[in-house]
Design a protein around this motif. Structure first.
Motif, PDB file in Angstrom:
ATOM      1  N   VAL A 109      93.319 -15.538   1.296  1.00  0.00           N
ATOM      2  CA  VAL A 109      93.654 -15.204   2.678  1.00  0.00           C
ATOM      3  C   VAL A 109      92.334 -15.022   3.422  1.00  0.00           C
ATOM      4  O   VAL A 109      91.526 -14.161   3.047  1.00  0.00           O
ATOM      5  N   ASP A 110      92.108 -15.860   4.420  1.00  0.00           N
ATOM      6  CA  ASP A 110      90.859 -15.798   5.190  1.00  0.00           C
ATOM      7  C   ASP A 110      89.635 -15.867   4.281  1.00  0.00           C
ATOM      8  O   ASP A 110      88.644 -15.152   4.475  1.00  0.00           O
ATOM      9  N   GLY A 111      89.725 -16.720   3.264  1.00  0.00           N
ATOM     10  CA  GLY A 111      88.592 -16.936   2.384  1.00  0.00           C
ATOM     11  C   GLY A 111      88.410 -15.910   1.288  1.00  0.00           C
ATOM     12  O   GLY A 111      87.480 -16.018   0.484  1.00  0.00           O
ATOM     13  N   ALA A 112      89.291 -14.904   1.225  1.00  0.00           N
ATOM     14  CA  ALA A 112      89.181 -13.865   0.197  1.00  0.00           C
ATOM     15  C   ALA A 112      90.341 -13.989  -0.786  1.00  0.00           C
ATOM     16  O   ALA A 112      91.480 -14.247  -0.391  1.00  0.00           O
ATOM     17  N   ALA A 113      90.047 -13.805  -2.061  1.00  0.00           N
ATOM     18  CA  ALA A 113      91.074 -13.938  -3.096  1.00  0.00           C
ATOM     19  C   ALA A 113      92.045 -12.761  -3.058  1.00  0.00           C
ATOM     20  O   ALA A 113      91.670 -11.631  -2.737  1.00  0.00           O
ATOM     21  N   ARG A 114      93.285 -13.053  -3.389  1.00  0.00           N
ATOM     22  CA  ARG A 114      94.314 -12.029  -3.526  1.00  0.00           C
ATOM     23  C   ARG A 114      94.991 -12.208  -4.889  1.00  0.00           C
ATOM     24  O   ARG A 114      95.249 -13.335  -5.314  1.00  0.00           O
ATOM     25  N   LEU A 115      95.270 -11.098  -5.540  1.00  0.00           N
ATOM     26  CA  LEU A 115      96.079 -11.102  -6.752  1.00  0.00           C
ATOM     27  C   LEU A 115      97.411 -10.454  -6.410  1.00  0.00           C
ATOM     28  O   LEU A 115      97.439  -9.369  -5.820  1.00  0.00           O
TER      29      LEU A 115
ATOM     30  N   PRO B 198      90.509  -8.247  -4.936  1.00  0.00           N
ATOM     31  CA  PRO B 198      89.406  -7.845  -5.819  1.00  0.00           C
ATOM     32  C   PRO B 198      88.063  -8.377  -5.343  1.00  0.00           C
ATOM     33  O   PRO B 198      87.969  -9.492  -4.827  1.00  0.00           O
ATOM     34  N   SER B 199      87.032  -7.578  -5.514  1.00  0.00           N
ATOM     35  CA  SER B 199      85.691  -8.097  -5.285  1.00  0.00           C
ATOM     36  C   SER B 199      85.098  -8.606  -6.593  1.00  0.00           C
ATOM     37  O   SER B 199      84.161  -9.395  -6.591  1.00  0.00           O
ATOM     38  N   ALA B 200      85.659  -8.151  -7.719  1.00  0.00           N
ATOM     39  CA  ALA B 200      85.251  -8.643  -9.037  1.00  0.00           C
ATOM     40  C   ALA B 200      86.420  -8.450  -9.990  1.00  0.00           C
ATOM     41  O   ALA B 200      87.170  -7.477  -9.875  1.00  0.00           O
ATOM     42  N   VAL B 201      86.572  -9.385 -10.928  1.00  0.00           N
ATOM     43  CA  VAL B 201      87.654  -9.316 -11.906  1.00  0.00           C
ATOM     44  C   VAL B 201      87.061  -9.346 -13.312  1.00  0.00           C
ATOM     45  O   VAL B 201      86.293 -10.249 -13.650  1.00  0.00           O
ATOM     46  N   VAL B 202      87.430  -8.353 -14.104  1.00  0.00           N
ATOM     47  CA  VAL B 202      87.030  -8.288 -15.510  1.00  0.00           C
ATOM     48  C   VAL B 202      88.203  -8.777 -16.348  1.00  0.00           C
ATOM     49  O   VAL B 202      89.295  -8.208 -16.288  1.00  0.00           O
ATOM     50  N   LEU B 203      87.997  -9.842 -17.109  1.00  0.00           N
ATOM     51  CA  LEU B 203      89.018 -10.356 -18.026  1.00  0.00           C
ATOM     52  C   LEU B 203      88.626  -9.938 -19.436  1.00  0.00           C
ATOM     53  O   LEU B 203      87.560 -10.332 -19.927  1.00  0.00           O
ATOM     54  N   TYR B 204      89.474  -9.148 -20.085  1.00  0.00           N
ATOM     55  CA  TYR B 204      89.084  -8.610 -21.391  1.00  0.00           C
ATOM     56  C   TYR B 204      90.314  -8.306 -22.235  1.00  0.00           C
ATOM     57  O   TYR B 204      91.433  -8.237 -21.727  1.00  0.00           O
ATOM     58  N   GLU B 205      90.060  -8.124 -23.523  1.00  0.00           N
ATOM     59  CA  GLU B 205      91.102  -7.741 -24.484  1.00  0.00           C
ATOM     60  C   GLU B 205      92.283  -8.715 -24.437  1.00  0.00           C
ATOM     61  O   GLU B 205      93.446  -8.320 -24.338  1.00  0.00           O
ATOM     62  N   ILE B 206      91.945 -10.000 -24.517  1.00  0.00           N
ATOM     63  CA  ILE B 206      92.954 -11.055 -24.563  1.00  0.00           C
ATOM     64  C   ILE B 206      92.915 -11.652 -25.969  1.00  0.00           C
ATOM     65  O   ILE B 206      91.889 -12.192 -26.388  1.00  0.00           O
ATOM     66  N   ALA B 207      94.002 -11.557 -26.710  1.00  0.00           N
ATOM     67  CA  ALA B 207      94.036 -12.057 -28.086  1.00  0.00           C
ATOM     68  C   ALA B 207      93.767 -13.560 -28.116  1.00  0.00           C
ATOM     69  O   ALA B 207      94.153 -14.287 -27.192  1.00  0.00           O
TER      70      ALA B 207
ATOM     71  N   LEU C 105      90.508 -18.410 -10.257  1.00  0.00           N
ATOM     72  CA  LEU C 105      89.488 -17.421  -9.906  1.00  0.00           C
ATOM     73  C   LEU C 105      88.141 -18.101  -9.682  1.00  0.00           C
ATOM     74  O   LEU C 105      87.410 -17.776  -8.737  1.00  0.00           O
ATOM     75  N   ARG C 106      87.824 -19.042 -10.548  1.00  0.00           N
ATOM     76  CA  ARG C 106      86.557 -19.765 -10.442  1.00  0.00           C
ATOM     77  C   ARG C 106      86.515 -20.583  -9.155  1.00  0.00           C
ATOM     78  O   ARG C 106      85.495 -20.614  -8.457  1.00  0.00           O
ATOM     79  N   ARG C 107      87.632 -21.227  -8.839  1.00  0.00           N
ATOM     80  CA  ARG C 107      87.712 -22.056  -7.634  1.00  0.00           C
ATOM     81  C   ARG C 107      87.529 -21.222  -6.370  1.00  0.00           C
ATOM     82  O   ARG C 107      86.916 -21.663  -5.397  1.00  0.00           O
ATOM     83  N   PHE C 108      88.049 -19.989  -6.392  1.00  0.00           N
ATOM     84  CA  PHE C 108      87.958 -19.123  -5.225  1.00  0.00           C
ATOM     85  C   PHE C 108      86.653 -18.328  -5.178  1.00  0.00           C
ATOM     86  O   PHE C 108      86.439 -17.533  -4.263  1.00  0.00           O
ATOM     87  N   GLY C 109      85.801 -18.502  -6.181  1.00  0.00           N
ATOM     88  CA  GLY C 109      84.507 -17.831  -6.171  1.00  0.00           C
ATOM     89  C   GLY C 109      84.561 -16.347  -6.466  1.00  0.00           C
ATOM     90  O   GLY C 109      83.660 -15.598  -6.069  1.00  0.00           O
ATOM     91  N   VAL C 110      85.598 -15.902  -7.183  1.00  0.00           N
ATOM     92  CA  VAL C 110      85.692 -14.484  -7.538  1.00  0.00           C
ATOM     93  C   VAL C 110      84.628 -14.151  -8.572  1.00  0.00           C
ATOM     94  O   VAL C 110      84.449 -14.878  -9.548  1.00  0.00           O
ATOM     95  N   ARG C 111      83.922 -13.062  -8.356  1.00  0.00           N
ATOM     96  CA  ARG C 111      82.891 -12.665  -9.310  1.00  0.00           C
ATOM     97  C   ARG C 111      83.541 -12.218 -10.619  1.00  0.00           C
ATOM     98  O   ARG C 111      84.376 -11.321 -10.642  1.00  0.00           O
ATOM     99  N   SER C 112      83.152 -12.869 -11.710  1.00  0.00           N
ATOM    100  CA  SER C 112      83.695 -12.551 -13.023  1.00  0.00           C
ATOM    101  C   SER C 112      82.834 -13.227 -14.077  1.00  0.00           C
ATOM    102  O   SER C 112      82.286 -14.308 -13.839  1.00  0.00           O
ATOM    103  N   LEU C 113      82.727 -12.604 -15.241  1.00  0.00           N
ATOM    104  CA  LEU C 113      82.039 -13.231 -16.370  1.00  0.00           C
ATOM    105  C   LEU C 113      83.029 -13.946 -17.279  1.00  0.00           C
ATOM    106  O   LEU C 113      82.634 -14.468 -18.318  1.00  0.00           O
TER     107      LEU C 113
END
Length: 320
Positions: free
Chosen positions: A53-59, A70-79, A93-101
């Motif tokens: 929305v207006d260039g910002a990601a929404r979950l 979110p300004s950053a998303v941590v993806l963790y503890e996924i089997a 998330l990558r396409r929208f440029g969300v900060r995440s490792l």
């Protein structure tokens, strides 16, 4: 809409506990508890959405009447077996440029599929024990490979399961039993020559080296009294932290090279200095215990929050 500085997306059915450590560390780091969202909402059939929305990601999670920015998303503890279902979410998330490792789905896949890990290590010159995969040679070829590898091997599924379904095989009778087991589970599997990774007291041992952007954060030595069980804490191994200054540089350098070879910014590398220095596995989501809050959880989260060329902003009061 208020921007959530940090959102932690993890599998809430997991009992491992890393997400709780990350949540506490995030509150200490930023002064605000992160939003926790069950990763299963963003897997097939989960009903979750990610959009702009207006260039910002929404979950969005309709089942919980939740929408956040979110300004950053941590993806963790996924089997390991669940990660394939998260790929579309990672790509969005990558396409929208969300900060995440955690948005490089390809790197996750290579680290999760041990057949691909072996191939990548071979191409990059990373030390590893000679291995043969059922995917390459079939059932008959595995039988011949067992003999060629000296009749002393470790068998494991291509998709890691925290040390479960891993067997030390030293006889043809054992080998046939293990082959039948994997066949019954419809699993691809590998066998690797034994690394003879024994310490001075004759116990199995290996190191878990946690790496972030080429920097070693923490090293633990795992010691296993039973020579026929893997050196996983989940299988009874004892884990002891080792001061970084006491760790041989060859160990830490190998861990960094292994992580870079797979394209992961963060990982836990299991390796042994024996047999010339060999890597057994690279864990996308190494378990983070409460004792590792300061040296693993805090810098890992800070890497999500920092803008390029700028340090992460900390809360006025740091509590751990």
């Amino acid at each position: 809409m208020e921007v959530d500085e940090l959102v932690v997306v993890a599998d809430h059915s997991s009992t491992e506990g890393s997400r709780n450590v990350l949540a506490g560390a995030a509150a200490s780091l930023t002064g605000k508890s992160p939003r926790l969202i069950d990763a299963r909402y963003f897997m097939p059939g989960g009903g979750g959405r990610v959009y702009q929305v207006d260039g910002a990601a929404r979950l969005e999670v309709p089942a919980e009447n939740l929408v956040c920015a979110p300004s950053a998303v941590v993806l963790y503890e996924i089997a390991p077996e669940m990660r394939i279902g998260l790929v579309p979410f990672q790509e969005q998330l990558r396409r929208f440029g969300v900060r995440s490792l955690g948005t490089d789905a390809r790197a996750w896949h290579i680290a999760t599929d041990k057949h691909l890990t072996v191939e990548r290590f071979a191409a990059a010159g990373i030390g590893q024990m000679e291995s043969v995969s059922s995917r390459d040679v079939g059932a008959d070829g595995m039988d011949a490979a067992f003999e060629r590898l000296g009749g002393d091997v470790w068998a494991r599924p291509t998709t890691g399961t925290c040390g479960d379904d891993v067997f030390h095989v030293t006889s043809r009778r054992q080998f046939k039993k293990v082959a039948k087991y994997y066949s019954g589970c419809a699993q691809d599997w590998l066998i690797s020559r034994d690394a003879r990774n024994f310490d001075a007291e004759g116990r199995r041992h290996q190191y878990r080296v946690v790496v972030l952007h080429g920097r070693v954060l923490r090293v633990n030595e795992h010691v296993q009294d039973n020579p026929d069980l893997p050196c996983n804490v989940a299988r009874g191994a004892v884990s002891t932290p080792i001061p970084l200054e006491e760790v041989d540089s060859a160990v830490t350098e190998l861990a960094v090279r292994a992580t870079e070879a797979l394209g992961l910014p963060f990982a836990g590398v299991d390796l042994a200095p024996e047999s010339g220095g060999v890597v057994f596995e690279v864990n996308v989501h190494p378990r983070i215990s409460p004792k590792a809050t300061m040296d693993v959880a805090i810098p890992y989260l800070a890497a999500h929050l920092a803008r390029p060329g700028a340090p992460a902003e900390l809360a006025p009061e740091f509590v751990c």
